[in-house]
Write a protein that holds these residues in place. Structure first.
Motif, mmCIF file in Angstrom:
data_model
loop_
_atom_site.group_PDB
_atom_site.id
_atom_site.type_symbol
_atom_site.label_atom_id
_atom_site.label_comp_id
_atom_site.label_asym_id
_atom_site.label_seq_id
_atom_site.Cartn_x
_atom_site.Cartn_y
_atom_site.Cartn_z
ATOM 1 N N GLU A 249 0.877 -1.075 0.030
ATOM 2 C CA GLU A 249 0.066 -0.023 -0.124
ATOM 3 C C GLU A 249 0.871 1.055 -0.123
ATOM 4 O O GLU A 249 0.661 2.314 -0.857
ATOM 5 C CB GLU A 249 -0.809 -0.056 1.197
ATOM 6 C CG GLU A 249 -2.143 -1.110 0.998
ATOM 7 C CD GLU A 249 -2.922 -1.314 2.247
ATOM 8 O OE1 GLU A 249 -2.387 -0.812 3.325
ATOM 9 O OE2 GLU A 249 -3.952 -1.763 2.189
ATOM 10 N N GLY A 250 2.120 1.225 0.927
ATOM 11 C CA GLY A 250 2.896 2.410 0.688
ATOM 12 C C GLY A 250 3.585 2.683 -0.544
ATOM 13 O O GLY A 250 3.514 3.931 -1.073
ATOM 14 N N LEU A 251 3.879 1.515 -1.301
ATOM 15 C CA LEU A 251 4.270 1.559 -2.668
ATOM 16 C C LEU A 251 3.423 2.226 -3.717
ATOM 17 O O LEU A 251 3.701 3.066 -4.435
ATOM 18 C CB LEU A 251 4.734 0.126 -3.259
ATOM 19 C CG LEU A 251 5.432 0.104 -4.369
ATOM 20 C CD1 LEU A 251 7.070 0.661 -4.324
ATOM 21 C CD2 LEU A 251 5.310 -1.176 -5.068
ATOM 22 N N LEU A 252 2.176 1.548 -3.390
ATOM 23 C CA LEU A 252 1.164 2.197 -4.351
ATOM 24 C C LEU A 252 0.755 3.741 -4.040
ATOM 25 O O LEU A 252 0.731 4.416 -4.986
ATOM 26 C CB LEU A 252 -0.170 1.344 -4.204
ATOM 27 C CG LEU A 252 -0.193 -0.205 -4.920
ATOM 28 C CD1 LEU A 252 -1.596 -0.892 -4.419
ATOM 29 C CD2 LEU A 252 0.062 0.062 -6.446
ATOM 30 N N PHE A 253 0.783 4.007 -2.776
ATOM 31 C CA PHE A 253 0.359 5.507 -2.538
ATOM 32 C C PHE A 253 1.765 6.462 -2.786
ATOM 33 O O PHE A 253 1.313 7.744 -3.254
ATOM 34 C CB PHE A 253 0.184 5.488 -1.063
ATOM 35 C CG PHE A 253 -1.252 5.062 -0.549
ATOM 36 C CD1 PHE A 253 -2.377 5.348 -1.173
ATOM 37 C CD2 PHE A 253 -1.544 4.330 0.470
ATOM 38 C CE1 PHE A 253 -3.671 4.781 -0.769
ATOM 39 C CE2 PHE A 253 -2.392 3.592 0.828
ATOM 40 C CZ PHE A 253 -3.640 3.953 0.243
ATOM 41 N N ARG A 254 2.706 6.021 -2.826
ATOM 42 C CA ARG A 254 3.888 6.799 -3.229
ATOM 43 C C ARG A 254 4.268 6.745 -4.740
ATOM 44 O O ARG A 254 4.256 8.166 -5.205
ATOM 45 C CB ARG A 254 5.219 6.210 -2.424
ATOM 46 C CG ARG A 254 6.480 7.022 -2.900
ATOM 47 C CD ARG A 254 7.736 6.637 -2.095
ATOM 48 N NE ARG A 254 8.676 7.377 -2.089
ATOM 49 C CZ ARG A 254 9.926 7.199 -1.943
ATOM 50 N NH1 ARG A 254 10.040 5.971 -0.943
ATOM 51 N NH2 ARG A 254 10.895 7.799 -2.020
ATOM 52 N N TYR A 255 4.008 5.860 -5.285
ATOM 53 C CA TYR A 255 4.166 5.874 -6.685
ATOM 54 C C TYR A 255 3.000 5.710 -7.597
ATOM 55 O O TYR A 255 3.025 5.768 -9.003
ATOM 56 C CB TYR A 255 5.159 4.797 -7.163
ATOM 57 C CG TYR A 255 6.448 4.709 -6.556
ATOM 58 C CD1 TYR A 255 7.522 5.752 -6.946
ATOM 59 C CD2 TYR A 255 6.776 4.003 -5.385
ATOM 60 C CE1 TYR A 255 8.728 5.814 -6.469
ATOM 61 C CE2 TYR A 255 8.136 4.400 -4.955
ATOM 62 C CZ TYR A 255 9.094 5.022 -5.302
ATOM 63 O OH TYR A 255 10.229 5.310 -4.713
ATOM 64 N N GLY A 256 1.792 5.554 -7.024
ATOM 65 C CA GLY A 256 0.538 5.417 -7.980
ATOM 66 C C GLY A 256 0.738 4.163 -8.791
ATOM 67 O O GLY A 256 1.421 3.106 -8.845
#
Length: 180
Positions: A89-96
């Motif tokens: 989720e952190g990766l998705l929120f950071r990089y979309g």
């Protein structure tokens, strides 16, 4: 196309690793791609049909992971390790959505990101385009890197280095200090 088991089995392994939640239990896609590239560089394995089959295995795995996330999202999401879900989720929120380009290079993420994007209802067409590009960069990039290394570096250096690379995740787990 004359594909032997030495071409089909690795593609199937990538498909299973990327597409299904139990792919979390079968890490090693990076090491597999590097070893196949090194074998091809030494002339023991042909790059064709290896490259297209590896891409296809990874890309179809992305599709299955997305579909499973879409269909079983909340129920199956609870079965993923909590730490991995937080990191994903952190990766998705950071990089979309561009996380799909990075995820194949990160063990665990290559399984979790497709699933999570499916569960979140990410639009299918942009997903397929980004997953295709991510699969292409990952499979072709690592195989070709090792292919050229296999042509240039002595096997006495290359294979121990690949073995060490394969063992790094295990060593990292063994010597990781517990967090407070």
């Amino acid at each position: 196309m004359n594909a032997s088991w030495s071409h089909l089995v690795p593609a199937l392994l990538l498909f299973l690793e990327v597409g299904f939640p139990f792919g979390l239990l079968v890490p090693g896609g990076d090491t597999l791609l590097l070893a196949l590239g090194a074998l091809a560089g030494e002339g023991r394995l042909g790059l064709f049909p290896l490259l297209p089959l590896l891409f296809l295995g990874s890309y179809l795995g992305h599709g299955v992971g997305y579909a499973l996330g879409r269909a079983l999202g909340p129920r199956l999401r609870a079965r993923f390790p909590e730490g991995l879900m937080r990191r994903t989720e952190g990766l998705l929120f950071r990089y979309g959505p561009s996380a799909l380009l990075l995820a194949p290079f990160v063990p665990g993420m290559r399984t979790a990101v497709p699933f999570l994007l499916g569960a979140l209802g990410f639009p299918l067409l942009p997903y397929l385009l980004l997953a295709g590009l991510g699969s292409l960069l990952w499979t072709q990039g690592l195989v070709l890197l090792a292919f050229f290394l296999g042509k240039a570096v002595s096997p006495w250096i290359l294979w121990p280095a690949l073995l060490l690379l394969a063992l790094l995740p295990l060593l990292r787990r063994k010597f990781r200090t517990p967090r407070a």
